[in-house]
Design a protein around this motif. Structure first.
Motif, short mmCIF file in Angstrom:
data_model
loop_
_atom_site.label_atom_id
_atom_site.label_comp_id
_atom_site.label_asym_id
_atom_site.label_seq_id
_atom_site.Cartn_x
_atom_site.Cartn_y
_atom_site.Cartn_z
N LEU A 183 0.89 -1.24 -0.17
CA LEU A 183 -0.01 0.11 0.04
C LEU A 183 0.85 1.27 -0.01
CD1 LEU A 183 -2.89 -0.86 2.77
CD2 LEU A 183 -2.87 -0.99 0.08
N VAL A 184 0.15 2.28 -0.71
CA VAL A 184 0.92 3.58 -0.55
C VAL A 184 -0.24 4.35 0.29
CG1 VAL A 184 2.66 3.53 -2.15
CG2 VAL A 184 0.34 4.25 -2.76
N PHE A 185 0.35 5.65 0.60
CA PHE A 185 -0.62 6.41 1.51
C PHE A 185 -0.53 7.70 0.96
CE2 PHE A 185 0.15 2.52 4.02
CZ PHE A 185 -0.87 2.26 4.35
N GLN A 186 -1.69 8.53 0.70
CA GLN A 186 -1.57 9.67 0.26
C GLN A 186 -2.36 10.62 1.32
OE1 GLN A 186 -3.61 10.89 -3.44
NE2 GLN A 186 -2.06 12.30 -3.95
N PRO A 187 -1.87 12.09 1.75
CA PRO A 187 -2.48 12.58 2.83
C PRO A 187 -3.50 13.24 2.47
CG PRO A 187 -0.33 13.67 2.10
CD PRO A 187 -0.27 12.22 1.50
N GLN A 188 -4.52 13.73 3.22
CA GLN A 188 -5.54 14.69 2.98
C GLN A 188 -5.23 15.59 4.27
OE1 GLN A 188 -8.76 11.65 3.81
NE2 GLN A 188 -8.81 11.08 1.45
N VAL A 189 -5.44 17.06 3.61
CA VAL A 189 -4.97 18.10 4.38
C VAL A 189 -5.86 18.75 4.72
CG1 VAL A 189 -3.27 19.77 4.39
CG2 VAL A 189 -2.75 17.72 3.06
N ASP A 190 -5.97 19.56 5.82
CA ASP A 190 -6.97 20.59 6.12
C ASP A 190 -5.90 21.93 5.62
OD1 ASP A 190 -7.83 23.06 7.38
OD2 ASP A 190 -8.65 21.77 8.99
N VAL A 191 -6.32 22.50 4.76
CA VAL A 191 -5.55 23.69 3.94
C VAL A 191 -5.25 24.85 4.76
CG1 VAL A 191 -5.78 22.87 1.56
CG2 VAL A 191 -7.34 24.61 2.45
N ARG A 192 -6.40 25.33 5.73
CA ARG A 192 -6.26 26.51 6.55
C ARG A 192 -5.02 26.02 7.89
NH1 ARG A 192 -12.32 26.78 8.24
NH2 ARG A 192 -11.82 24.68 9.03
N VAL A 232 -10.14 3.75 2.80
CA VAL A 232 -10.01 2.49 1.69
C VAL A 232 -11.03 2.48 0.89
CG1 VAL A 232 -10.01 -0.13 1.93
CG2 VAL A 232 -8.85 1.20 3.98
N ASN A 233 -10.40 2.33 -0.35
CA ASN A 233 -11.26 2.09 -1.44
C ASN A 233 -12.14 0.87 -1.63
OD1 ASN A 233 -10.82 4.62 -3.38
ND2 ASN A 233 -8.86 3.67 -2.73
N LEU A 234 -13.16 0.70 -1.95
CA LEU A 234 -13.98 -0.37 -1.87
C LEU A 234 -14.75 -0.43 -3.44
CD1 LEU A 234 -16.23 -0.96 1.20
CD2 LEU A 234 -14.38 -2.10 0.43
N SER A 235 -14.62 -1.59 -4.18
CA SER A 235 -15.17 -1.63 -5.39
C SER A 235 -16.52 -2.19 -5.41
CB SER A 235 -14.42 -2.22 -6.60
OG SER A 235 -14.54 -3.50 -6.18
N ALA A 236 -17.01 -1.86 -6.50
CA ALA A 236 -18.90 -2.30 -6.56
C ALA A 236 -18.82 -3.80 -6.37
CB ALA A 236 -19.35 -2.07 -8.01
N MET A 292 -5.83 9.93 5.53
CA MET A 292 -4.95 9.48 4.41
C MET A 292 -5.81 8.41 3.50
SD MET A 292 -2.61 7.20 6.67
CE MET A 292 -3.06 6.29 8.04
N GLU A 293 -5.41 8.35 2.18
CA GLU A 293 -5.95 7.34 1.27
C GLU A 293 -5.01 6.24 1.05
OE1 GLU A 293 -7.59 8.54 -2.42
OE2 GLU A 293 -8.46 6.71 -2.78
#
Ligand code: C2E
Ligand code: CA
Ligand code: CA
Length: 602
Positions: free
Chosen positions: A364-373, A439-443, A380-381
């Motif tokens: 897995l790789v992780f990408q941050p989700q940021v509060d820009v303020r 975490v992504n879930l597919s159909a 993270m995704e």
């Protein structure tokens, strides 16, 4: 002296003898002549009746002015009735004898003839007391009286049941194989032509599978023809189980079968059927207590790539079948080389994917989700990667569709869920700031019967608090099975897990369904963010999504933010959370830990 002239009794000689003979003599001659004339008439009537009977031809008259209806005896017989039971015939009674399905057409034709005076000719089924269905052909004409008023409608009714039956038997002989009852070559071409025309309209593919049994001649020679026939019938039944009703299965002769697959949109669908056929054909067959094994070789041609008429397609499928036999039996081959290469690559990928889990090639790789303020990392995704031994590093678009199709998405998704939760708890235990992991879930994973149990078990095993888990689901995945998904999503919500709608704005969304599902967050799709500073439409869509989220009290996050200008426009519109290359690319776990510890700089 002749009695008749032109078929009519000739009475002029009678007058010539009047003066010469006595009264009694005259009467005798007259009587004799009348008797003979009558006899002739009877004979000719009798002949007519006989002919009508042989022909199954009845006659009828309808005097429209008096309402009288006359039926010949033969007509009664055609209807399975006894003439003496029906003295007075009424129109409604006649109508009641006609098959209700054909009655409207019958009335229409008769009444139309009565109005326009044209002769008529129609075929209908009768509602007879006789067994089976009787089909008749009715022909008639109309007569008017001197004043031009409709006087008479009359005609004949011919029993054509036998002819129709013979015709359908001929059709059966012309179009179907007698041993298996399957369509034969002639009907196959017909169906294939139709399939091509339909596919051309719908821009779809037609798959032509030419199937030949391996070593059939051998079986026939050693076990005898009756056993060979049984084998063919069994195989025909198995093949029929592999195709849908809209498809065609035909037998070309001896051990050759052809399947026409319609409505396919990719070579994969066709491959699936070919594999299924190979599997079913190779199962043992029991004939006279003997276990017999056979296999098939399949050649595949695809419209429009491999030909655009039925003959070319069949020829190419046949050609591909020989190649399949040459390579190795129990195997299929596409006619086109490119298709073979593509299918082969997919099969290789599929095989290596099955081994990838145990070989630990996924990570897995992780990408941050940021509060820009505040600049804080709020989440993270988790994104899946595959370090393939031959093909190098693969991103999900290269293998997720295949995993979905093969069902491998289920064990793979389980692995992702487990790894993402475990990684998150490890970081928390290391004292790094607690953030949620998406975490992504597919159909396809919603079709998994125990998805909720799997997730619950994962949370228990890893010890991660549900508040730190978010599931990302696309709009289309939700809509695919809205009812069932709503139930599952409510369960998740009840567990304390949050839900985000991924790629928001690309599917069809309505406020109604957003309210229906327990959602916490909308992810504005990357495609809108990309051109947000240059395309006013995209900017407007993003703005609407943000406003909608606020109204529904949902969080909103923009994904795919790459530039400062995009970030500024989004935050100007009140979107505070963002994810994208501007902040960080997706990172392997060790590097992400550093980000968590040191914070983001952007
Ligand atoms: P997604 O959920 O929309 O994931 C975001 C994708 O955008 C990721 O691609 C990510 O690397 C990429 N991305 C992030 N920031 C930017 C940016 O600023 N610009 C651009 N151009 N791209 C950016 P990735 O990792 O290749 O994933 C592709 C898709 O594969 C994902 O789309 C997701 O639908 C699916 N996927 C990924 N991991 C999993 C998984 O574990 N399970 C399932 N079922 N699907 C997954
Ligand atoms: Ca996602
Ligand atoms: Ca997305």
């Amino acid at each position: 002296m002749t009695d008749t002239q032109n078929g009519k009794p000739n009475i002029s000689p009678l007058q010539a003898t009047e003066d010469k003979a006595g009264d009694s003599e005259l009467l005798k001659i007259t009587m004799e002549r009348l008797r003979r004339a009558e006899l002739l008439l009877r004979q000719s009537e009798y002949r007519l009746v006989r002919v009508q009977k042989f022909a199954g031809l009845g006659s009828w008259e309808w005097n429209v002015q008096t309402g009288d209806i006359y039926w010949s005896d033969e007509l009664f017989r055609i209807f399975g009735l006894n003439p003496s039971d029906h003295q007075l015939i009424e129109l409604d009674w006649v109508f009641s004898l006609i098959n209700p399905l054909d009655l409207p057409a019958f009335k229409k034709v008769i009444f139309a003839a009565a109005t326009d005076g044209q002769p008529f000719n129609l075929v209908y089924r009768i509602n007879s007391g006789t067994e089976g269905e009787t089909v008749v052909n009715c022909q008639g004409e109309v007569e008017y009286d001197a004043e031009g008023r409709l006087r008479l409608v009359s005609g004949t009714t011919l029993d054509i049941t036998d002819r129709i039956r013979a015709e359908s038997e001929i059709q059966q002989l012309i179009n179907y194989d007698t041993l298996t009852g399957l369509p034969n070559r002639s009907l196959l071409h017909d169906r294939l032509k139709r399939a091509i025309a339909q596919a051309a309209r719908d821009q779809q593919l037609v798959g032509v599978l030419f199937i030949d049994l391996d070593r059939f001649k051998n079986i026939n020679d050693t076990l005898g023809h009756p056993a060979g026939d049984t084998l063919l019938k069994t195989i025909a039944g198995r093949l029929a189980a592999c195709v849908r009703e809209s498809d065609t299965l035909a037998r070309l002769g001896s051990d050759e079968f052809v399947v026409i697959l319609v409505g396919a949109s990719s070579a994969e669908g066709i491959t699936t059927v070919a594999k299924k056929i190979l599997m079913l054909v190779s199962e043992p067959i029991y004939i006279d207590g003997q276990e017999i094994y056979t296999s098939a070789s399949i050649g595949i041609a695809v419209y429009p790539m491999d030909g655009d008429d039925s003959y070319a397609l069949l020829k190419h499928a046949d050609f591909a079948m020989y190649q399949a036999k040459e390579l190795e039996r129990n195997n299929f081959q596409f006619f086109s080389r490119e298709m073979n290469v593509k299918v082969l690559e997919r099969m290789k990928l599929e095989n290596s994917m099955r081994k990838a889990l145990e070989r630990e090639e996924f990570f897995l790789v992780f990408q941050p989700q940021v509060d820009v303020r505040s600049g804080r990392i709020t989440g993270m995704e988790a994104l899946l990667r595959w370090q393939h031994p031959d093909l190098g590093l693969l991103t999900p678009d290269k293998f997720i569709p295949l995993a979905e199709e093969t069902g491998f998405i289920i064990p793979m998704g389980e692995w992702v869920m487990h790894s993402a939760c475990r990684q998150n708890i490890i970081w928390q235990q290391q004292g790094l700031p607690s953030v949620r992991v998406a975490v992504n879930l597919s159909a396809k994973q919603f079709g998994q019967y125990n998805l909720d149990e799997m997730i619950l078990a994962t949370l228990m095993e890893t010890g991660l608090d549900p508040q730190w888990l978010e599931l990302e689901i696309t709009e289309s995945a939700i809509m695919k099975n809205a009812e069932q998904t709503a139930i599952i999503l409510r369960k998740f919500k009840a567990m304390g897990i949050s839900l985000a709608i991924d790629d928001f704005g690309t599917g069809y969304s309505s406020l109604a369904y957003l309210k229906h599902f327990p959602i916490s967050r909308l992810k504005i799709d990357r495609s809108f963010v990309q051109d947000i500073t240059t395309n006013p439409d995209d900017a407007a869509i993003a703005e609407i999504i943000i406003a909608m989220a606020q109204t529904l009290k949902l969080s909103v996050i923009a994904e795919g933010v790459e530039t400062r200008a995009q970030m500024e426009l989004l935050s100007f519109n009140n979107c505070i959370e963002m994810q994208g290359y501007l902040f960080s690319r997706p990172l392997p776990a060790e590097q992400f830990a550093t980000l968590l510890r040191d914070g983001l700089k952007f």
